[in-house]
Write a protein that holds these residues in place. Structure first.
Motif, PDB file in Angstrom:
ATOM      1  N   UNK A   7      18.848  -9.831  20.021  1.00 27.50           N
ATOM      2  CA  UNK A   7      17.975  -9.233  19.011  1.00 27.50           C
ATOM      3  C   UNK A   7      17.087  -8.166  19.633  1.00 27.50           C
ATOM      4  N   UNK A   8      16.663  -7.244  18.792  1.00 24.27           N
ATOM      5  CA  UNK A   8      15.666  -6.243  19.142  1.00 24.27           C
ATOM      6  C   UNK A   8      14.675  -6.146  17.989  1.00 24.27           C
ATOM      7  N   UNK A   9      13.446  -5.779  18.299  1.00 22.35           N
ATOM      8  CA  UNK A   9      12.380  -5.717  17.298  1.00 22.35           C
ATOM      9  C   UNK A   9      11.731  -4.341  17.350  1.00 22.35           C
ATOM     10  N   UNK A  10      11.465  -3.772  16.192  1.00 21.81           N
ATOM     11  CA  UNK A  10      10.796  -2.473  16.159  1.00 21.81           C
ATOM     12  C   UNK A  10       9.380  -2.614  16.734  1.00 21.81           C
ATOM     13  N   UNK A  11       8.975  -1.612  17.489  1.00 26.05           N
ATOM     14  CA  UNK A  11       7.641  -1.649  18.086  1.00 26.05           C
ATOM     15  C   UNK A  11       6.549  -1.394  17.058  1.00 26.05           C
ATOM     16  N   UNK A  12       6.904  -0.665  16.014  1.00 27.61           N
ATOM     17  CA  UNK A  12       5.938  -0.339  14.972  1.00 27.61           C
ATOM     18  C   UNK A  12       6.410  -0.916  13.642  1.00 27.61           C
ATOM     19  N   UNK A  13       5.478  -1.198  12.741  1.00 28.00           N
ATOM     20  CA  UNK A  13       5.880  -1.698  11.421  1.00 28.00           C
ATOM     21  C   UNK A  13       6.821  -0.721  10.719  1.00 28.00           C
ATOM     22  N   UNK A  14       7.934  -1.247  10.254  1.00 25.06           N
ATOM     23  CA  UNK A  14       8.830  -0.482   9.413  1.00 25.06           C
ATOM     24  C   UNK A  14       9.594   0.647  10.065  1.00 25.06           C
ATOM     25  N   UNK A  15       9.572   0.748  11.387  1.00 25.86           N
ATOM     26  CA  UNK A  15      10.199   1.903  12.048  1.00 25.86           C
ATOM     27  C   UNK A  15      11.149   1.441  13.146  1.00 25.86           C
ATOM     28  N   UNK A  40       0.813  -1.226   0.000  1.00 26.58           N
ATOM     29  CA  UNK A  40       0.000   0.000   0.000  1.00 26.58           C
ATOM     30  C   UNK A  40       0.843   1.271   0.000  1.00 26.58           C
ATOM     31  N   UNK A  41       2.162   1.114   0.005  1.00 31.88           N
ATOM     32  CA  UNK A  41       3.040   2.266  -0.123  1.00 31.88           C
ATOM     33  C   UNK A  41       3.284   3.052   1.138  1.00 31.88           C
ATOM     34  N   UNK A  42       2.778   2.574   2.272  1.00 36.66           N
ATOM     35  CA  UNK A  42       2.966   3.326   3.516  1.00 36.66           C
ATOM     36  C   UNK A  42       4.378   3.166   4.076  1.00 36.66           C
ATOM     37  N   UNK A  43       5.056   2.089   3.695  1.00 39.90           N
ATOM     38  CA  UNK A  43       6.444   1.877   4.112  1.00 39.90           C
ATOM     39  C   UNK A  43       7.305   1.773   2.860  1.00 39.90           C
ATOM     40  N   UNK A  44       8.319   2.609   2.796  1.00 40.10           N
ATOM     41  CA  UNK A  44       9.288   2.595   1.695  1.00 40.10           C
ATOM     42  C   UNK A  44      10.620   3.042   2.282  1.00 40.10           C
ATOM     43  N   UNK A  45      11.332   2.085   2.891  1.00 45.06           N
ATOM     44  CA  UNK A  45      12.501   2.442   3.685  1.00 45.06           C
ATOM     45  C   UNK A  45      13.678   1.500   3.413  1.00 45.06           C
ATOM     46  N   UNK A  46      14.864   2.051   3.646  1.00 47.18           N
ATOM     47  CA  UNK A  46      16.090   1.263   3.613  1.00 47.18           C
ATOM     48  C   UNK A  46      16.723   1.293   4.993  1.00 47.18           C
ATOM     49  N   UNK A  47      17.234   0.131   5.418  1.00 47.31           N
ATOM     50  CA  UNK A  47      17.877  -0.009   6.727  1.00 47.31           C
ATOM     51  C   UNK A  47      19.297  -0.512   6.513  1.00 47.31           C
ATOM     52  N   UNK A  48      20.261   0.140   7.163  1.00 47.52           N
ATOM     53  CA  UNK A  48      21.673  -0.250   7.041  1.00 47.52           C
ATOM     54  C   UNK A  48      22.263  -0.397   8.436  1.00 47.52           C
ATOM     55  N   UNK A  49      22.985  -1.512   8.668  1.00 45.60           N
ATOM     56  CA  UNK A  49      23.539  -1.773   9.990  1.00 45.60           C
ATOM     57  C   UNK A  49      25.053  -1.877   9.973  1.00 45.60           C
ATOM     58  N   UNK A  50      25.693  -1.474  11.075  1.00 46.69           N
ATOM     59  CA  UNK A  50      27.154  -1.472  11.161  1.00 46.69           C
ATOM     60  C   UNK A  50      27.555  -1.345  12.625  1.00 46.69           C
ATOM     61  N   UNK A  56      32.394   0.083  19.953  1.00 48.35           N
ATOM     62  CA  UNK A  56      31.490  -0.984  20.354  1.00 48.35           C
ATOM     63  C   UNK A  56      30.022  -0.626  20.254  1.00 48.35           C
ATOM     64  N   UNK A  57      29.696   0.399  19.480  1.00 52.08           N
ATOM     65  CA  UNK A  57      28.302   0.780  19.275  1.00 52.08           C
ATOM     66  C   UNK A  57      27.756   0.075  18.037  1.00 52.08           C
ATOM     67  N   UNK A  58      26.735  -0.748  18.218  1.00 50.09           N
ATOM     68  CA  UNK A  58      26.030  -1.342  17.090  1.00 50.09           C
ATOM     69  C   UNK A  58      24.931  -0.373  16.682  1.00 50.09           C
ATOM     70  N   UNK A  59      24.956   0.031  15.418  1.00 49.90           N
ATOM     71  CA  UNK A  59      24.105   1.128  14.972  1.00 49.90           C
ATOM     72  C   UNK A  59      23.377   0.751  13.685  1.00 49.90           C
ATOM     73  N   UNK A  60      22.336   1.520  13.384  1.00 48.12           N
ATOM     74  CA  UNK A  60      21.617   1.332  12.126  1.00 48.12           C
ATOM     75  C   UNK A  60      21.063   2.671  11.660  1.00 48.12           C
ATOM     76  N   UNK A  61      21.077   2.865  10.347  1.00 50.35           N
ATOM     77  CA  UNK A  61      20.437   4.025   9.736  1.00 50.35           C
ATOM     78  C   UNK A  61      19.154   3.584   9.059  1.00 50.35           C
ATOM     79  N   UNK A  62      18.157   4.453   9.120  1.00 51.64           N
ATOM     80  CA  UNK A  62      16.869   4.214   8.459  1.00 51.64           C
ATOM     81  C   UNK A  62      16.550   5.423   7.604  1.00 51.64           C
ATOM     82  N   UNK A  63      16.331   5.189   6.316  1.00 50.99           N
ATOM     83  CA  UNK A  63      15.930   6.289   5.440  1.00 50.99           C
ATOM     84  C   UNK A  63      14.540   6.021   4.898  1.00 50.99           C
ATOM     85  N   UNK A  64      13.665   7.001   5.072  1.00 50.10           N
ATOM     86  CA  UNK A  64      12.275   6.923   4.637  1.00 50.10           C
ATOM     87  C   UNK A  64      12.156   7.672   3.313  1.00 50.10           C
TER      88      UNK A  64
END
Length: 586
Positions: A93-101, A22-32, A37-45
């Motif tokens: 592991x961790x899980x996003x509380x909301x879809x796609x975020x 439905x087009x409500x989520x259009x995102x890229x996720x990158x992890x590094x 020792x910081x595990x990080x991720x970027x999210x671009x909407x």
């Protein structure tokens, strides 16, 4: 894209794109992971143009093998996996509380195993919609697989089958790369062992049928049943004669691999490197199954090891990746003479159906530092963000007293993620440097942002940083984790306010030690209130997102933990990620 970040090339997907119907989520996720020792991720909407960078886990083993991997769950939430390098029997592991975020994540949980873990590669397959699968280097340092339940209402998962060792090699450590058809098959290409001590080092290919748990060769012939018959592989002509369609390449030298994917016909395609006897010369190859044989295309010489440490990891090529949407296109990091001497630059090679190079394109030129370990973001559809890589100096895969700079690279991409409008004067209601501790007035508005750069009392590393009549933000003494209290509710961070710089004084090892967190002498906090949510950034990374309906903050005061206020900026609007990054001097 990120000033500090790195990854190994065996834990995937280290980045992923997701678009729903439905087009409500259009995102890229990158992890590094970074050297602190910081595990990080970027999210671009791509719908909003907004980028965020998230702290997945602070104070982790500073080792680039520990980069996170991603799985999109059936309910569209994002599940993020990570583990230590070989010396702890669990996944986190961790899980996003909301879809796609991924900006708002559930607390960290564990998947306990009997064997140590490295390189989690998760899959969901449509033939088994109630489970997911993880492949990793586990039992006896060999490729391992397990079936797990999808997360329950409390985000808990259980191992329902396995873990089981997939194959047994004559060498100590086979290295595997995985892929899936999304339905019923998990594919793996793997070596006899690590190329450093192993020569000859063959390359093999198998598939796993999740309905029968049969291990098959590339022609679909069953070789063994995982969990019942352990298949033994060897770099010998005898093995190749018996299992012809399980051997991709039987070099007398040292093979390693970078990716397993599929060509346009759905046949496997592999990015691999062959390393000579003394490890001084590496050659890139593209190998694909034609339906009857493995077609091997020489692409380019890759030089020798790419990093600046001459006496270790001589089999570390600069890296290659295949475009899964255009699988005849291969991206390689190769040494090129330029303005700053010989530097590893990115090249794109197009391979014809006949297995010949039909086109070569130069992607980076005259770089000051190396461009290495490229990665094409899978399942990106029409996303303009396609290619990402590491840029900078690299001395070792782990931080230690021998090489404290470790993997001090940045993460680059072929798309500008920090593209939001920057105007740090807009909405600015207070701007004070090196100010005395006092009461600060906040604007009466539906949105506000508070940026604080403060020195901390490391001798009394606890208590409140700031306080008002409706809000308190501080540090828990026992856990060293930040908390925020709003209207009688207290929310604790999952992350320690400290880093892993203690490894810089430690011997180079994956010995399972957790060295004490290093406390921050100074730190930046940014509190952004918008749409009934309060988001807390630490050093420019999202650490917490908490509900705060109708929050009216008229003023606040710095408390004892903040000994000095280096900079205080208050805005009557929401700051974006790019602005927060600039203020945090990232």
């Amino acid at each position: 894209m990120s000033k500090e970040g790195a990854w190994c090339w065996f834990a995937d997907p280290r980045a992923i794109h997701y678009e729903n119907l439905d087009g409500t989520i259009n995102k890229t996720y990158l992890g590094y992971i970074d050297i602190h020792g910081n595990i990080k991720a970027s999210q671009h909407d791509f719908n909003t143009g907004e980028t965020q960078e998230v702290m997945i886990r602070s104070w982790f083993q500073p080792d680039d093998h520990n980069n996170p991997t991603f799985l999109i769950l059936p309910d569209e939430r994002v599940m993020i996996f990570y583990s230590r390098h070989t010396d702890e029997p669990c996944f986190y592991y961790r899980i996003s509380k909301k879809p796609g975020d991924i900006t708002d994540l559930s607390p960290e949980l564990k998947i306990n195993t009997e064997q140590n873990t490295t390189y989690p590669s998760p899959f969901i397959l449509s033939d088994d919609p109630k489970h997911f699968y993880i492949c990793w280097r586990g039992i006896s340092w060999h490729p391992t697989i397990a079936q797990l339940t999808l997360p329950d209402a409390n985000d808990k998962v259980e191992i329902t089958w396995g873990p089981e060792q997939i194959v047994q090699s004559t060498a100590a450590r086979p290295y595997a790369k995985y892929a899936s058809n999304g339905k019923d098959q998990i594919y793996l290409a793997y070596t006899t062992g690590h190329p450093d001590p192993t020569m000859p080092n063959y390359l093999y290919f198998n598939s796993i049928d999740i309905n029968s748990m049969e291990l098959k060769d590339v022609a679909g012939k069953s070789i063994s049943k995982i969990g019942e018959q352990l298949h033994h592989v060897a770099a010998t002509e005898e093995y190749k004669g018996k299992y012809t369609n399980a051997v991709v390449d039987n070099t007398h030298l040292r093979n390693w691999l970078w990716q397993t994917t599929f060509d346009k016909k759905g046949n496997p395609a592999i990015a691999m490197v062959t390393i000579n006897e003394d490890k001084s010369s590496h050659d890139y190859y593209y190998v694909r199954w034609t339906g009857s044989e493995w077609q091997k295309t020489y692409i380019s010489n890759a030089g020798g090891h790419f990093h600046q440490s001459p006496d270790i990891e001589k089999c570390y090529s600069a890296g290659m990746t295949i475009d899964d949407q255009n699988p005849n296109e291969v991206y390689c990091s190769v040494p090129v003479p330029g303005k700053y001497g010989e530097v590893f630059e990115l090249m794109k090679y197009t391979i014809s159906d006949m297995g010949e190079i039909s086109e070569t394109d130069t992607l980076t030129r005259d770089s000051e530092k190396n461009n290495v370990r490229p990665f094409i973001i899978p399942k990106r559809k029409n996303s303009p963000l396609k290619l990402t890589w590491m840029y900078g100096d690299y001395f070792d895969w782990i931080v230690s007293k021998e090489r404290p700079l470790g993997f001090c690279t940045s993460i680059y991409a072929d798309y500008n993620l920090k593209c939001e409008t920057v105007d740090l004067n807009s909405g600015l209601t207070l701007n004070e440097m090196n100010t005395a501790k006092r009461t600060f007035e906040t604007p009466h508005s539906e949105e506000f942002s508070i940026f604080l750069d403060v020195n901390l009392d490391t001798a009394n590393y606890e208590g409140a940083v700031i306080k008002s009549d409706v809000l308190e933000y501080g540090l828990n003494q026992e856990s060293m984790k930040p908390y925020i209290s709003i209207a009688g509710n207290t929310y604790s961070s999952s992350n320690i306010l400290g880093n892993s710089d203690g490894w810089k004084q430690a011997v180079r090892s994956t010995g399972g030690r957790w060295y004490k967190p290093v406390k921050y002498n100074s730190v930046s906090f940014t509190l952004v209130y918008s749409q009934s949510r309060l988001t807390i950034y630490i050093n420019g990374l999202i650490d917490q997102v908490v509900p705060a309906a109708n929050l009216s903050l008229k003023q606040f005061e710095p408390e004892d933990l903040a000994t000095e206020i280096n900079l205080c900026k208050i805005y009557n609007r929401k700051l974006n990620y790019t602005e927060i990054s600039l203020l945090s001097k990232k």
